[in-house]
Write an enzyme that holds these catalytic residues in place. Structure first.
Site, mmCIF file in Angstrom:
data_model
loop_
_atom_site.group_PDB
_atom_site.id
_atom_site.type_symbol
_atom_site.label_atom_id
_atom_site.label_comp_id
_atom_site.label_asym_id
_atom_site.label_seq_id
_atom_site.Cartn_x
_atom_site.Cartn_y
_atom_site.Cartn_z
ATOM 1 N N THR A 1 -57.607 -13.337 22.264
ATOM 2 C CA THR A 1 -57.107 -12.274 23.109
ATOM 3 C C THR A 1 -57.934 -11.820 24.174
ATOM 4 O OG1 THR A 1 -55.852 -10.274 23.026
ATOM 5 C CG2 THR A 1 -57.159 -10.674 21.444
ATOM 6 N N ASP A 2 -57.204 -11.296 25.447
ATOM 7 C CA ASP A 2 -57.953 -10.693 26.488
ATOM 8 C C ASP A 2 -58.520 -9.347 26.002
ATOM 9 O OD1 ASP A 2 -55.432 -9.325 26.385
ATOM 10 O OD2 ASP A 2 -55.189 -9.654 28.488
ATOM 11 N N GLU A 3 -57.779 -8.787 24.867
ATOM 12 C CA GLU A 3 -58.370 -7.239 24.371
ATOM 13 C C GLU A 3 -59.631 -7.303 23.874
ATOM 14 O OE1 GLU A 3 -55.403 -5.234 22.165
ATOM 15 O OE2 GLU A 3 -53.817 -6.301 22.920
ATOM 16 N N TYR B 1 -57.881 -3.493 15.929
ATOM 17 C CA TYR B 1 -57.197 -5.087 16.195
ATOM 18 C C TYR B 1 -58.381 -6.178 16.979
ATOM 19 C CZ TYR B 1 -54.662 -8.928 18.601
ATOM 20 O OH TYR B 1 -54.394 -10.077 19.141
HETATM 21 P P1 NAD Z 1 -47.734 -12.886 15.005
HETATM 22 O O1 NAD Z 1 -48.046 -11.462 14.284
HETATM 23 O O2 NAD Z 1 -46.196 -13.269 15.472
HETATM 24 O O3 NAD Z 1 -48.207 -14.086 14.009
HETATM 25 C C1 NAD Z 1 -48.913 -14.174 13.135
HETATM 26 C C2 NAD Z 1 -48.723 -15.267 11.839
HETATM 27 O O4 NAD Z 1 -50.075 -15.376 11.065
HETATM 28 C C3 NAD Z 1 -47.554 -14.822 11.007
HETATM 29 O O5 NAD Z 1 -46.758 -15.897 10.708
HETATM 30 C C4 NAD Z 1 -48.140 -14.457 9.861
HETATM 31 O O6 NAD Z 1 -47.453 -14.538 8.739
HETATM 32 C C5 NAD Z 1 -49.265 -15.261 9.738
HETATM 33 N N1 NAD Z 1 -50.706 -14.713 9.172
HETATM 34 C C6 NAD Z 1 -51.197 -13.423 8.860
HETATM 35 N N2 NAD Z 1 -52.244 -13.381 8.149
HETATM 36 C C7 NAD Z 1 -52.214 -14.532 7.432
HETATM 37 C C8 NAD Z 1 -53.282 -14.816 6.611
HETATM 38 N N3 NAD Z 1 -54.302 -14.147 6.024
HETATM 39 N N4 NAD Z 1 -52.868 -16.307 6.279
HETATM 40 C C9 NAD Z 1 -52.133 -17.072 6.764
HETATM 41 N N5 NAD Z 1 -51.314 -16.591 7.642
HETATM 42 C C10 NAD Z 1 -51.342 -15.457 8.186
HETATM 43 O O7 NAD Z 1 -48.851 -13.111 16.236
HETATM 44 P P2 NAD Z 1 -48.703 -14.060 17.277
HETATM 45 O O8 NAD Z 1 -48.416 -12.850 18.672
HETATM 46 O O9 NAD Z 1 -48.094 -15.271 17.080
HETATM 47 O O10 NAD Z 1 -50.260 -14.315 17.932
HETATM 48 C C11 NAD Z 1 -50.584 -15.244 17.386
HETATM 49 C C12 NAD Z 1 -52.324 -15.367 17.849
HETATM 50 O O11 NAD Z 1 -52.280 -15.265 19.211
HETATM 51 C C13 NAD Z 1 -53.153 -14.103 17.079
HETATM 52 O O12 NAD Z 1 -54.290 -14.783 16.676
HETATM 53 C C14 NAD Z 1 -53.352 -13.148 18.451
HETATM 54 O O13 NAD Z 1 -54.470 -12.500 18.311
HETATM 55 C C15 NAD Z 1 -53.196 -14.262 19.425
HETATM 56 N N6 NAD Z 1 -52.834 -13.511 20.687
HETATM 57 C C16 NAD Z 1 -51.680 -12.939 20.831
HETATM 58 C C17 NAD Z 1 -50.944 -12.333 22.017
HETATM 59 C C18 NAD Z 1 -49.681 -11.783 22.080
HETATM 60 O O14 NAD Z 1 -49.388 -11.456 23.129
HETATM 61 N N7 NAD Z 1 -48.871 -11.922 21.129
HETATM 62 C C19 NAD Z 1 -51.786 -12.695 23.062
HETATM 63 C C20 NAD Z 1 -53.109 -13.285 23.181
HETATM 64 C C21 NAD Z 1 -53.554 -13.719 21.758
HETATM 65 O O1 TDX Z 2 -43.082 0.879 21.472
HETATM 66 C C1 TDX Z 2 -44.098 0.865 22.178
HETATM 67 N N1 TDX Z 2 -44.149 1.494 23.168
HETATM 68 C C2 TDX Z 2 -45.053 1.211 24.347
HETATM 69 O O2 TDX Z 2 -45.010 1.951 25.356
HETATM 70 C C3 TDX Z 2 -45.043 -0.303 22.009
HETATM 71 C C4 TDX Z 2 -44.869 -1.206 20.634
HETATM 72 C C5 TDX Z 2 -45.731 -0.372 22.972
HETATM 73 N N2 TDX Z 2 -45.866 0.370 24.063
HETATM 74 C C6 TDX Z 2 -47.002 0.021 25.196
HETATM 75 C C7 TDX Z 2 -48.324 -0.237 24.511
HETATM 76 C C8 TDX Z 2 -48.936 -1.001 25.548
HETATM 77 O O3 TDX Z 2 -49.456 -0.633 26.714
HETATM 78 O O4 TDX Z 2 -46.486 -1.355 25.697
HETATM 79 C C9 TDX Z 2 -47.789 -2.214 25.867
HETATM 80 C C10 TDX Z 2 -47.662 -3.447 25.251
HETATM 81 O O5 TDX Z 2 -47.809 -3.096 23.820
HETATM 82 P P1 TDX Z 2 -47.689 -4.231 22.567
HETATM 83 O O6 TDX Z 2 -46.563 -5.119 22.710
HETATM 84 O O7 TDX Z 2 -48.154 -3.697 21.276
HETATM 85 O O8 TDX Z 2 -48.886 -4.992 23.216
HETATM 86 P P2 TDX Z 2 -50.318 -4.833 23.366
HETATM 87 O O9 TDX Z 2 -51.011 -3.495 22.614
HETATM 88 O O10 TDX Z 2 -50.894 -4.787 24.738
HETATM 89 O O11 TDX Z 2 -51.136 -6.077 22.692
HETATM 90 C C11 TDX Z 2 -50.268 -7.458 22.691
HETATM 91 O O12 TDX Z 2 -51.211 -8.214 23.636
HETATM 92 C C12 TDX Z 2 -52.591 -8.830 23.254
HETATM 93 C C13 TDX Z 2 -50.554 -8.050 21.397
HETATM 94 O O13 TDX Z 2 -49.870 -7.346 20.500
HETATM 95 C C14 TDX Z 2 -51.682 -8.633 21.043
HETATM 96 O O14 TDX Z 2 -51.430 -9.336 19.610
HETATM 97 C C15 TDX Z 2 -52.369 -9.545 22.103
HETATM 98 O O15 TDX Z 2 -53.476 -9.768 21.429
#
Ligand code: NAD
Ligand code: TDX
Length: 327
Positions: free
Chosen positions: A125-127, A149
């Site tokens: 992730t970019d984070e 995280y």
């Molecule tokens: P998510 O939370 O929706 O899904 C995570 C999945 O991993 C779930 O199905 C969960 O059951 C499984 N999991 C958790 N712990 C586990 C373990 N110990 N063993 C096996 N499975 C396990 O997450 P997502 O949003 O789909 O993100 C997927 C990947 O992409 C992550 O690595 C996250 O860091 C990365 N990512 C997410 C975002 C975003 O905006 N959501 C952006 C950039 C990168």
């Molecule tokens: O209830 C809320 N109110 C609010 O203002 C929530 C849940 C979030 N926010 C804000 C926090 C952030 O600035 O909105 C923005 C987005 O929040 P999230 O959806 O929690 O995402 P973020 O914290 O940016 O992280 C996400 O992007 C990078 C994903 O959860 C990560 O898994 C990914 O790596």
């Protein structure tokens, strides 16, 4: 090709697997996919087909090295999505984040090394870069993660890199911007706000709503992961961006419009601890080297996402915990 995909009962991994199984990735039409997913609160079996001739679902933990010894033989690639992924949960308690994101990744890397698995794509992730007031991060930027995280993901990226540098394992890392789309757990901003607004319930906007995020459709992220799987270089990191930058307040306005709700439902709440102000990646490397270009406009993508949540209200309720693979 035999591909092991971790965390594919979650939001992004499931989109990747569904697209692959439906023939969306040229050259992967005959791939056999094994999914390992623990089905935490964030994963649901409903995100994947129940029965598919090229899919094996294993209900298990990536930290379980005994399980990994069973599933790794014959795998030619790993695409590693599994993670604890929600920043707010990592603020409340970081242990599960270190366990799954750091130790789990290390267990997978070790298994890949032992079994001679060809390619290991670490989905990150970019984070991991921290927060940037202006400009954009390139892949050379030092990692300065702020939340537990992000720190756990940065640690995993560095351990993955060490398996490449030390052992020659073909590890490739992607670092993507914020994703949105169907099937995301309703803890994240977009699905939380959409599910609540569709029910006429209030939504919590952190702080003054001025924090900025770059929003990319999950389909574009998954296509980038597939490009890195097929054409990325060992030991390299690829930023994935090309989404739409906006403040949380602007995103809230769009979601209110799409859900037919007004600002009276928006509650200003206490800010997230350590809240990163802005993320912005420079993704010219993946565009130049692998021909990546996002396809989905935010307008269409958000509208379809709202429609999906309106049509799938029970999606997160039904769970099936049994493993089809019988482990
Ligand atoms: P998510 O939370 O929706 O899904 C995570 C999945 O991993 C779930 O199905 C969960 O059951 C499984 N999991 C958790 N712990 C586990 C373990 N110990 N063993 C096996 N499975 C396990 O997450 P997502 O949003 O789909 O993100 C997927 C990947 O992409 C992550 O690595 C996250 O860091 C990365 N990512 C997410 C975002 C975003 O905006 N959501 C952006 C950039 C990168
Ligand atoms: O209830 C809320 N109110 C609010 O203002 C929530 C849940 C979030 N926010 C804000 C926090 C952030 O600035 O909105 C923005 C987005 O929040 P999230 O959806 O929690 O995402 P973020 O914290 O940016 O992280 C996400 O992007 C990078 C994903 O959860 C990560 O898994 C990914 O790596």
């Amino acid at each position: 090709m035999n591909i092991l995909v971790t965390g594919a009962a979650g939001f992004i991994g499931s989109h990747f697997v569904r697209t692959l199984l439906s023939g969306g990735y040229p050259g992967h039409e005959d791939d056999r996919v094994t999914v390992v997913d623990k089905l935490t609160y964030a994963g649901t079996r409903n995100n994947l087909p129940r029965h598919h001739p090229r899919l094996t679902f294993v209900h298990g933990d990536i930290c379980d090295t005994t399980l990994l010894e069973k599933v790794f033989p014959g795998q030619e690639a790993v695409v590693h999505f599994a993670a604890e992924s929600h920043v707010d949960r990592s603020v409340a308690g970081a242990e599960a984040f270190v366990r799954t994101n750091v130790l789990g990744t290390q267990a997978l890397l070790e298994a890949a090394l032992r079994h001679g698995t060809g390619v290991f794509v670490q989905v990150s992730t970019d984070e991991t870069y921290g927060s940037i007031a202006e400009g954009r991060w390139t892949e050379d930027e030092p990692l300065l993660p702020n939340s537990p995280y992000a720190a756990s993901k940065a640690a995993a990226d560095l351990i993955a890199r060490s398996y490449w540098r030390t052992h020659g394992l073909d590890v490739r890392v992607t670092r993507c911007a914020n994703n949105y789309g169907p099937g995301q757990h309703p803890e994240k901003l977009v699905p939380l706000f959409v599910t609540r607004l569709l029910d006429g319930r209030p939504v919590p906007l952190y702080g003054d709503g001025s924090n900025l995020r770059e929003w990319l459709h999950v389909d574009d992220h998954c296509r980038a992961v597939r490009l890195v799987l097929d054409g990325g270089r060992p030991g390299e990191v690829y930023n994935v961006g090309g989404g739409t930058h906006m403040t949380n307040r602007e995103m809230t306005g769009r979601l209110l419009d799409l859900c037919g709700a007004g600002w009276d439902l928006v509650r200003r709440v206490e800010d997230r601890k350590g809240h990163d102000f802005r993320y912005a990646v420079d993704d010219s490397k993946i565009r130049r080297e692998l021909g990546y270009a996002p396809r989905r406009s935010l307008e269409d993508g958000l509208r379809e996402t709202v429609e999906w949540y309106a049509a799938h209200r029970g999606h997160w309720d039904a769970r099936e915990e049994d493993s089809e693979a019988g482990y």
